[in-house]
Design a protein around this motif. Structure first.
Motif, PDB file in Angstrom:
ATOM      1  N   VAL A   1       0.999  -0.950   0.310  1.00 54.81           N
ATOM      2  CA  VAL A   1       0.015  -0.125  -0.125  1.00 54.81           C
ATOM      3  C   VAL A   1       1.214   1.147   0.153  1.00 54.81           C
ATOM      4  CG1 VAL A   1      -1.894   1.077   1.369  1.00 54.81           C
ATOM      5  CG2 VAL A   1      -1.959  -1.211   0.931  1.00 54.81           C
TER       6      VAL A   1
ATOM      7  N   ALA B   1      -6.981  -3.872  -2.945  1.00 50.14           N
ATOM      8  CA  ALA B   1      -6.063  -4.637  -2.902  1.00 50.14           C
ATOM      9  C   ALA B   1      -5.866  -6.187  -3.222  1.00 50.14           C
ATOM     10  CB  ALA B   1      -5.264  -4.561  -1.032  1.00 50.14           C
TER      11      ALA B   1
ATOM     12  N   THR C   1      -1.529  -4.113  -5.067  1.00 51.33           N
ATOM     13  CA  THR C   1      -2.841  -3.069  -4.548  1.00 51.33           C
ATOM     14  C   THR C   1      -2.825  -1.385  -5.732  1.00 51.33           C
ATOM     15  OG1 THR C   1      -2.087  -3.110  -2.357  1.00 51.33           O
ATOM     16  CG2 THR C   1      -3.077  -0.886  -2.979  1.00 51.33           C
TER      17      THR C   1
END
Length: 243
Positions: free
Chosen positions: A130, A182, A236
């Motif tokens: 992320v 994600a 992600t």
């Protein structure tokens, strides 16, 4: 026979803007100095092509790549001088080996398993992924450059530290999270009992509503190191929106 190549080539003005001249430009191979010569406009044409001006930030000395979180201050300032984009998209990917004797931490949640991620920090594959997606959307260096594994201060560090810095940089650049999607890839353990806890913690770190954060988990059908439970990976995609 002389050959000419058609090309629209922007010229730099004093105000650091890029302007396309109203007359097309062509490159002449007969010119030893490779001059750019204006191509005559057909006088029978009813009107000449309009002039197009594009604003851009031009720096004669590009900044070096940031190596620490503190070095990013100048990078973010330069980013603000670039054209203001209403949206930015970033993609993140991370993969870690699974080895006995390490904790398995995903999205800040400790998952019971007989092995965990071998890494310099806590090896949180989801948070690393992320962070990279956010940094990528901002056009900044990746997590390995900002928090290098050669720096002892990051030894065993919680990945939430990296997340908080990425979120800070996002807001400082004038953006907020639009949405995040994600995908975790691992053969074992099954993440169904932990998915909501992972997503809730991810939302808290991002300061985002759960409706804009999506989390999926897939096996690798027993193929290669992921399918053999020797590694774990994550992808992600984030959308950032101008505030």
């Amino acid at each position: 026979m002389a050959m000419a190549f058609m090309s629209l080539i922007p010229t730099q003005t004093r105000s650091n803007s890029l302007s396309f001249p109203s007359s097309p430009i062509f490159f002449s191979s007969q010119s030893p100095s490779h001059r750019l010569l204006p191509r005559p406009i057909n006088p029978s044409s009813s009107s000449s092509p309009p002039s197009i001006s594009i604003r851009a930030s031009i720096s004669p000395n590009p900044p070096r790549a940031a190596t620490t979180a503190f070095d990013l201050q100048k990078d973010v300032a330069l980013e603000r001088s670039a054209p203001s984009l209403p949206f930015r998209i970033g993609h993140g990917f991370d993969l870690h080996r699974l080895e006995p004797g390490y904790p398995l931490i995903i999205g800040g949640i400790s998952i019971p398993h007989d092995r965990g991620c071998e890494a310099h920090s806590d090896g949180d594959v989801l948070l690393h992924c992320v962070v990279d997606a956010i940094l990528g959307a901002l056009g900044l260096p990746d997590i390995g450059q900002i928090f290098p594994d050669t720096d002892p201060k990051w030894k065993g560090a919680a990945s939430s530290v990296f997340m908080k810095e990425a979120v800070r940089l996002m807001h400082e650049a004038g953006y907020e999270l639009g949405n995040l999607d994600a995908t975790l890839i691992l053969q074992r353990p099954k993440l169904s009992p932990y998915k909501e806890s992972i997503r809730a913690n991810l939302c808290e770190l991002l300061g985002a509503d759960p409706s804009v954060v999506n989390l999926k988990a897939k096996t690798h059908e027993k193929v290669d190191s992921l399918g053999e439970n020797r590694s774990i990976a994550a992808h992600t995609v984030v959308l950032l929106m101008r505030k």
